[in-house]
Design an enzyme around this catalytic site. Structure first.
Site, PDB file in Angstrom:
ATOM      1  N   HIS A   1       5.859  -5.468   9.539  1.00  0.00           N
ATOM      2  CA  HIS A   1       4.938  -4.339   9.352  1.00  0.00           C
ATOM      3  C   HIS A   1       5.498  -3.340   8.347  1.00  0.00           C
ATOM      4  O   HIS A   1       4.963  -2.276   8.167  1.00  0.00           O
ATOM      5  CB  HIS A   1       4.739  -3.640  10.705  1.00  0.00           C
ATOM      6  CG  HIS A   1       6.030  -3.502  11.437  1.00  0.00           C
ATOM      7  ND1 HIS A   1       6.617  -4.562  12.107  1.00  0.00           N
ATOM      8  CD2 HIS A   1       6.894  -2.492  11.527  1.00  0.00           C
ATOM      9  CE1 HIS A   1       7.775  -4.166  12.604  1.00  0.00           C
ATOM     10  NE2 HIS A   1       7.977  -2.929  12.258  1.00  0.00           N
ATOM     11  N   CYS A   2       6.624  -3.700   7.705  1.00  0.00           N
ATOM     12  CA  CYS A   2       7.202  -2.741   6.743  1.00  0.00           C
ATOM     13  C   CYS A   2       7.204  -3.319   5.329  1.00  0.00           C
ATOM     14  O   CYS A   2       6.506  -2.847   4.447  1.00  0.00           O
ATOM     15  CB  CYS A   2       8.649  -2.420   7.131  1.00  0.00           C
ATOM     16  SG  CYS A   2       8.830  -1.762   8.769  1.00  0.00           S
ATOM     17  N   ILE A   3       8.022  -4.356   5.130  1.00  0.00           N
ATOM     18  CA  ILE A   3       8.312  -4.814   3.772  1.00  0.00           C
ATOM     19  C   ILE A   3       7.085  -5.313   3.003  1.00  0.00           C
ATOM     20  O   ILE A   3       6.919  -4.983   1.840  1.00  0.00           O
ATOM     21  CB  ILE A   3       9.426  -5.879   3.795  1.00  0.00           C
ATOM     22  CG1 ILE A   3      10.632  -5.364   4.595  1.00  0.00           C
ATOM     23  CG2 ILE A   3       9.853  -6.244   2.383  1.00  0.00           C
ATOM     24  CD1 ILE A   3      11.170  -4.017   4.172  1.00  0.00           C
TER      25      ILE A   3
ATOM     26  N   LEU B   1       4.145  -4.232   3.324  1.00  0.00           N
ATOM     27  CA  LEU B   1       3.138  -3.164   3.208  1.00  0.00           C
ATOM     28  C   LEU B   1       3.629  -1.954   2.421  1.00  0.00           C
ATOM     29  O   LEU B   1       2.963  -1.477   1.512  1.00  0.00           O
ATOM     30  CB  LEU B   1       2.716  -2.683   4.616  1.00  0.00           C
ATOM     31  CG  LEU B   1       1.714  -3.543   5.369  1.00  0.00           C
ATOM     32  CD1 LEU B   1       2.260  -4.889   5.739  1.00  0.00           C
ATOM     33  CD2 LEU B   1       1.253  -2.847   6.641  1.00  0.00           C
ATOM     34  N   ASP B   2       4.839  -1.487   2.757  1.00  0.00           N
ATOM     35  CA  ASP B   2       5.300  -0.200   2.201  1.00  0.00           C
ATOM     36  C   ASP B   2       5.229  -0.119   0.666  1.00  0.00           C
ATOM     37  O   ASP B   2       4.747   0.884   0.137  1.00  0.00           O
ATOM     38  CB  ASP B   2       6.730   0.109   2.674  1.00  0.00           C
ATOM     39  CG  ASP B   2       6.790   0.298   4.191  1.00  0.00           C
ATOM     40  OD1 ASP B   2       5.713   0.355   4.823  1.00  0.00           O
ATOM     41  OD2 ASP B   2       7.896   0.353   4.743  1.00  0.00           O
TER      42      ASP B   2
END
Ligand code: SAJ
Length: 445
Positions: free
Chosen positions: A272-274, A276-277
């Protein structure tokens, strides 16, 4: 000056801390403040979560129920769905999701909802901090006007800052207290007081000049990972073409004691981070006519890894004079990384989808994930779930190809190499001994 009022409440541990969003970021944060003697109230839109917390139950792996039970028992921690209680809080920390829309554009709707709730009960003397990962400018361009809409003034009535979350779920080494905390206020007073607040629970707080510096720092951290993983993936595709062992190349380069940091190829990037961010950063850049090419190139390389994995499977079957169509492919692991039960944005979903579109019969085994459903983004299945199969000898023997997509530690890879005829290893899960003694043909990224 409200700076002094709030600072005193913090120093004397009399500040009432509100945390909006009790997920993997918000719950550990609320618990940490309660542990340090503050009154902490968690604000949740999900009544079931609020009930669990008030019943002393945890639903976040990193937070033991015993801690919740103890802190709710002494009245220092509670959860509520009634956002009117925000007015009782002296500090409010927003920890809500910041997903992407299908167009890969930022979705700050959860931040806007939280800002609306805060605005409704805003009173003089409150410190507001945003922790959700977002594009530079969100705090001062979006949040600040909402908070000033009713006439309250920054510094005079409230303080406003951004502090990126750096929670790494399941990491036993880095916990809230020993992960340095970057803090950037919309004004010096905001920076000073937000820094003082976090200093009560974190060993090292790193104040910066503004909220947007803090927002940009977080995005640099995760864009750095996406771009370097993209470089590793491109290197893997190049080495495959040149018939060079990628993993040996990276292991050799990593012997350099300075100026190098190893990243490893994989079946694609999940979580849910790499994935998307970096899109939050490139979206903001585009608003200013700036084309952040590293981000889009990394996205292109990383998102094409599932396709490359399917090519490796097809190449392996081809060597055995088999076609993808009608072959039975067993995927080992669907989680986005090893030893966790999270399948969000996992490249495994895209690999399953692509194999099925080519006519392969796909099954999977993942000890952490019993069922996987496919949303409409995937051409196959239309939501028909897939269930994890038991890793029996027969399952391994009858597979025309086994694809190691997630290298969970508990899998007996020796057994896999003994019973299977073809293995595509996307995670370097098979060490040199296994590769040497294996009866299977092994293809590696
Ligand atoms: N991956 C690779 N090659 C690598 C590293 C990762 O293919 O060399 C893949 C993983 O398999 C996964 C994806 O990239 O599918 C993301 O992996 P990750 O290790 O970055 O794990 P995340 O998504 O849990 O990232 C989080 C982030 N933490 C926060 O945002 C607070 C990230 O900044 C951390 O560096 C990372 O955890 C971590 O180091 O555990």
């Amino acid at each position: 000056m409200i700076k002094n009022t709030i600072s005193n409440l913090i120093q004397e541990r009399r500040a009432h801390i509100g945390v909006i969003g009790l997920g993997y970021v918000g719950l550990p944060l609320a618990v940490e403040f309660a542990r340090k003697g503050f009154q902490a109230t968690g604000f949740e839109v999900d009544a079931a979560k609020a009930e669990k917390i008030n019943a002393g139950e945890s639903y976040i792996g990193d937070v033991p129920s015993s801690a919740i039970k103890e802190l709710t028992g002494v009245g220092r921690l509670r959860a509520t769905t009634d956002f009117d209680h925000l007015r009782e809080c002296d500090a409010i920390i927003i920890c809500v999701p910041t997903p992407l829309r299908k167009t890969k554009e930022p979705d700050i709707s959860y931040i806007l909802a939280a800002a609306g709730d805060i605005q409704k009960s805003l009173r003089s003397g409150q410190l507001i901090i945003l922790e959700s990962t977002t594009y530079p400018g969100t705090t001062d361009e979006v949040l600040l006007p909402i908070l000033e809409e009713k006439g309250f003034k920054l510094d005079q009535d409230f303080l406003l800052a951004f502090s990126p979350e750096r929670v790494d779920p399941g990491n036993p080494q880095f916990l809230t207290h020993n992960i340095p905390k970057v803090v950037g206020g919309c004004t010096p007073d905001s920076t000073e007081v937000a820094t003082a607040l976090y200093a009560t629970i974190v060993n090292h707080v790193h104040p910066v000049a503004s909220a947007r510096v803090a927002e940009a720092a977080k995005l640099l951290e995760n864009t750095f990972r996406a771009v370097n993983i993209g470089m590793a993936n491109e290197m893997a595709r190049l080495c495959y073409t040149l018939n060079i062992d990628t993993w040996e190349v990276i292991r050799a380069a990593a012997t350099k004691p300075f100026g190098f940091m190893p990243f490893y190829p994989g079946p694609g990037i999940g979580g849910h981070c790499i994935p998307l961010d970096p899109h939050y950063l490139s979206w903001k850049a585009r608003q200013h006519g700036f084309d952040s090419r590293f981000i889009s190139l990394a996205e292109e390389v990383n998102s094409r890894m599932p396709e490359h994995v399917v090519t490796l499977v097809a190449d392996g079957l081809n060597d055995a004079r088999k076609s993808l169509k009608g072959s039975r492919v067993l995927m080992l692991g669907v989680a986005y990384k090893k030893d966790i039960d999270d399948v969000r944005e996992s490249p495994a979903l895209s690999i399953i989808d692509r194999l099925r579109v080519k006519g392969a019969e796909v099954r999977y085994h993942d000890p952490f994930i019993q069922e996987v459903t496919f949303d409409d983004a995937h051409t196959w299945g239309n939501g028909k779930p897939l269930h994890s199969v038991d890793l029996t000898d027969d399952e391994l023997r009858t597979a025309d190809c086994v694809v190691i997509v997630t290298d969970h530690s508990e899998i007996d890879y020796k057994r896999v190499t003994n019973l299977t005829s073809l293995i595509v290893d996307t995670r370097n899960a098979l060490n040199e001994d296994l590769r040497r003694t294996s009866r299977a043909q092994i293809i590696r990224l």
